[in-house]
Design a protein around this motif. Structure first.
Motif, mmCIF file in Angstrom:
data_model
loop_
_atom_site.group_PDB
_atom_site.id
_atom_site.type_symbol
_atom_site.label_atom_id
_atom_site.label_comp_id
_atom_site.label_asym_id
_atom_site.label_seq_id
_atom_site.Cartn_x
_atom_site.Cartn_y
_atom_site.Cartn_z
ATOM 1 N N SER A 171 0.821 -1.212 0.000
ATOM 2 C CA SER A 171 0.000 0.000 0.000
ATOM 3 C C SER A 171 0.857 1.265 0.000
ATOM 4 N N GLU A 172 2.147 1.155 0.349
ATOM 5 C CA GLU A 172 3.059 2.297 0.254
ATOM 6 C C GLU A 172 3.572 2.491 -1.164
ATOM 7 N N LEU A 173 3.700 1.391 -1.904
ATOM 8 C CA LEU A 173 4.284 1.456 -3.240
ATOM 9 C C LEU A 173 3.245 1.697 -4.323
ATOM 10 N N ILE A 174 2.093 1.067 -4.190
ATOM 11 C CA ILE A 174 1.076 1.092 -5.244
ATOM 12 C C ILE A 174 -0.001 2.111 -4.919
ATOM 13 N N ASP A 175 -0.246 3.003 -5.851
ATOM 14 C CA ASP A 175 -1.353 3.953 -5.751
ATOM 15 C C ASP A 175 -2.561 3.286 -6.406
ATOM 16 N N HIS A 176 -3.480 2.787 -5.569
ATOM 17 C CA HIS A 176 -4.599 1.974 -6.044
ATOM 18 C C HIS A 176 -5.401 2.721 -7.116
ATOM 19 N N GLY A 177 -5.555 2.076 -8.262
ATOM 20 C CA GLY A 177 -6.303 2.670 -9.359
ATOM 21 C C GLY A 177 -5.489 3.581 -10.241
ATOM 22 N N VAL A 178 -4.237 3.879 -9.841
ATOM 23 C CA VAL A 178 -3.373 4.774 -10.620
ATOM 24 C C VAL A 178 -2.171 4.018 -11.185
ATOM 25 N N THR A 179 -1.468 3.276 -10.334
ATOM 26 C CA THR A 179 -0.311 2.494 -10.801
ATOM 27 C C THR A 179 -0.568 0.988 -10.692
ATOM 28 N N GLY A 180 -1.749 0.624 -10.314
ATOM 29 C CA GLY A 180 -2.106 -0.785 -10.188
ATOM 30 C C GLY A 180 -3.280 -0.954 -9.264
ATOM 31 N N PHE A 181 -3.428 -2.165 -8.736
ATOM 32 C CA PHE A 181 -4.542 -2.455 -7.844
ATOM 33 C C PHE A 181 -4.081 -3.264 -6.643
ATOM 34 N N LEU A 182 -4.632 -2.926 -5.481
ATOM 35 C CA LEU A 182 -4.428 -3.698 -4.264
ATOM 36 C C LEU A 182 -5.653 -4.582 -4.072
ATOM 37 N N VAL A 183 -5.428 -5.878 -3.855
ATOM 38 C CA VAL A 183 -6.535 -6.821 -3.766
ATOM 39 C C VAL A 183 -6.445 -7.621 -2.469
ATOM 40 N N ASP A 184 -7.601 -8.148 -2.063
ATOM 41 C CA ASP A 184 -7.685 -8.892 -0.806
ATOM 42 C C ASP A 184 -8.154 -10.326 -0.978
ATOM 43 N N SER A 185 -8.351 -10.762 -2.216
ATOM 44 C CA SER A 185 -8.818 -12.127 -2.449
ATOM 45 C C SER A 185 -8.482 -12.550 -3.872
ATOM 46 N N PRO A 186 -8.484 -13.857 -4.153
ATOM 47 C CA PRO A 186 -8.253 -14.318 -5.526
ATOM 48 C C PRO A 186 -9.267 -13.739 -6.511
ATOM 49 N N GLN A 187 -10.529 -13.629 -6.097
ATOM 50 C CA GLN A 187 -11.544 -13.086 -6.982
ATOM 51 C C GLN A 187 -11.262 -11.621 -7.321
ATOM 52 N N GLU A 188 -10.830 -10.854 -6.323
ATOM 53 C CA GLU A 188 -10.484 -9.462 -6.590
ATOM 54 C C GLU A 188 -9.292 -9.355 -7.542
ATOM 55 N N ALA A 189 -8.381 -10.303 -7.456
ATOM 56 C CA ALA A 189 -7.241 -10.304 -8.373
ATOM 57 C C ALA A 189 -7.709 -10.490 -9.812
ATOM 58 N N VAL A 190 -8.623 -11.415 -10.022
ATOM 59 C CA VAL A 190 -9.160 -11.660 -11.368
ATOM 60 C C VAL A 190 -9.901 -10.421 -11.867
ATOM 61 N N GLU A 191 -10.670 -9.803 -10.987
ATOM 62 C CA GLU A 191 -11.396 -8.582 -11.372
ATOM 63 C C GLU A 191 -10.429 -7.455 -11.710
ATOM 64 N N ALA A 192 -9.334 -7.375 -10.983
ATOM 65 C CA ALA A 192 -8.332 -6.341 -11.260
ATOM 66 C C ALA A 192 -7.686 -6.554 -12.624
ATOM 67 N N ILE A 193 -7.429 -7.812 -12.974
ATOM 68 C CA ILE A 193 -6.859 -8.104 -14.288
ATOM 69 C C ILE A 193 -7.789 -7.591 -15.390
#
Length: 336
Positions: free
Chosen positions: A276-298
């Motif tokens: 969360s210090e490195l990645i700006d969520h929605g700007v340089t990538g996505f932070l996810v909390d589950s496998p399903q969220e990872a697929v949605e982020a892709i």
């Protein structure tokens, strides 16, 4: 200012492919030399540097089976501290063993803590925290039982990483093959998204690799590239649609994350450790909390502006920023 830079000896400084501690040590050393600091780099004798190279260890213990890690590490550290009077400051990048020498010399010691392999090493860090200036590599990795002189994020030579404005349709796993790094999670997420996955890195846990990773490698949907370095490393990072960093531990930093940014590649990471210090969520990538969220982020990764990833690397993770912060710390310790 005369600085003794104490590198680890697992890999060459800088490493040929893998070796994040050695890489960071090399980057800082070269940047300090460019600023006119008189640096002696204590590293394996095959190391490459514009500083003065010193040390008794002929080769890295991860590359030469004749090098006993425990024996040569003690010779390496002892050699530095036997010469302590020659330097204004010793910067230890080699974990906890050098702490035991710190009270035997008058030269101030700075120690960058590159993460905690286990809480079992805390008795050493706790014992010497009033004698040695500790630097955390992220706020997330600061241990509540320790006192720190600073938190300094790693930096990279951004110009060494060519910007790829397009990438490709493929996803990337880039890191050591160990349960901590989540390669099997990356395989599952790529499969669920219908995208091909390229995988690169050293095999650190052979049994895990053979059990959880190797069966999925088919040379088509999942490709294993081995350990990559140099220009191949840059091409591999830049050619990805996204880097999958679905870690299963509290990552203290993650150099591959900021290297990916430098190439324009967004990162999808589990929300653990320093992410969360490195990645700006929605700007340089996505932070996810589950496998399903990872697929949605892709599925949403094309919404990320690759130029914004590059800008983040330039503005927040340059080697110049890192070197300036360390130099300011050195001067503070030495009284200006």
């Amino acid at each position: 200012m005369k600085v003794a830079m104490l590198a680890p000896i697992a890999w060459r400084t800088p490493p040929r492919h893998y070796g994040p501690w050695e890489l960071t040590t090399s980057l800082l050393t070269e940047a300090l030399v460019a600023r006119g600091v008189e640096v002696t780099l204590f590293a394996t004798q095959d190391s490459l540097t514009s500083a003065t190279l010193a040390g008794p260890v002929p080769a890295p213990y991860e590359e030469d089976p004749a090098i006993d890690a425990k024996v040569w590490e003690m010779r390496h550290v002892a050699h530095v501290f036997e010469r302590a009077a020659e330097f204004d400051l010793i910067h230890n990048q080699a974990d906890f063993v050098p702490l035991g020498f710190s009270r035997l010399v008058r030269t101030p010691v700075v120690t960058t803590i590159h993460g905690f392999s286990s809480d079992r090493i805390l008795p050493m860090y706790g014992e010497y925290q009033h004698d040695v200036a500790y630097v955390a590599i992220s706020a997330a990795d600061r241990h509540p039982a320790l006192r720190y002189a600073a938190t300094i994020h790693h930096g990279i030579r951004v110009d060494d990483f060519a910007f790829d404005a397009q990438g490709s349709d493929d996803l990337l796993f880039f890191g050591r093959f160990h349960p901590d790094k989540g390669p099997e999670q990356a395989i599952a997420a790529a499969a669920a998204s219908g995208r091909r996955l390229r995988m690169a890195g050293i095999v650190q846990d052979r049994g895990f690799f053979e059990r959880a990773v190797e069966p999925a490698i088919d040379g088509d949907r999942v490709m294993y590239l081995g350990a990559v370095g140099g220009e191949e490393r840059v091409r591999t990072l830049g050619a990805a649609r996204a880097l999958l960093h679905l870690i299963a531990f509290d990552e203290p930093f993650g150099l591959s994350v900021v290297e990916a940014f430098a190439c324009g590649t967004p990162v999808i990471a589990n929300r653990r450790g320093s992410m969360s210090e490195l990645i700006d969520h929605g700007v340089t990538g996505f932070l996810v909390d589950s496998p399903q969220e990872a697929v949605e982020a892709i599925a949403r990764v094309d919404s990320i502006d690759r130029a914004a990833c590059r800008r983040a690397a330039i503005e927040r993770f340059s080697v110049d920023r890192m070197a300036d912060e360390y130099l300011a710390l050195y001067r503070q310790i030495l009284g200006g």
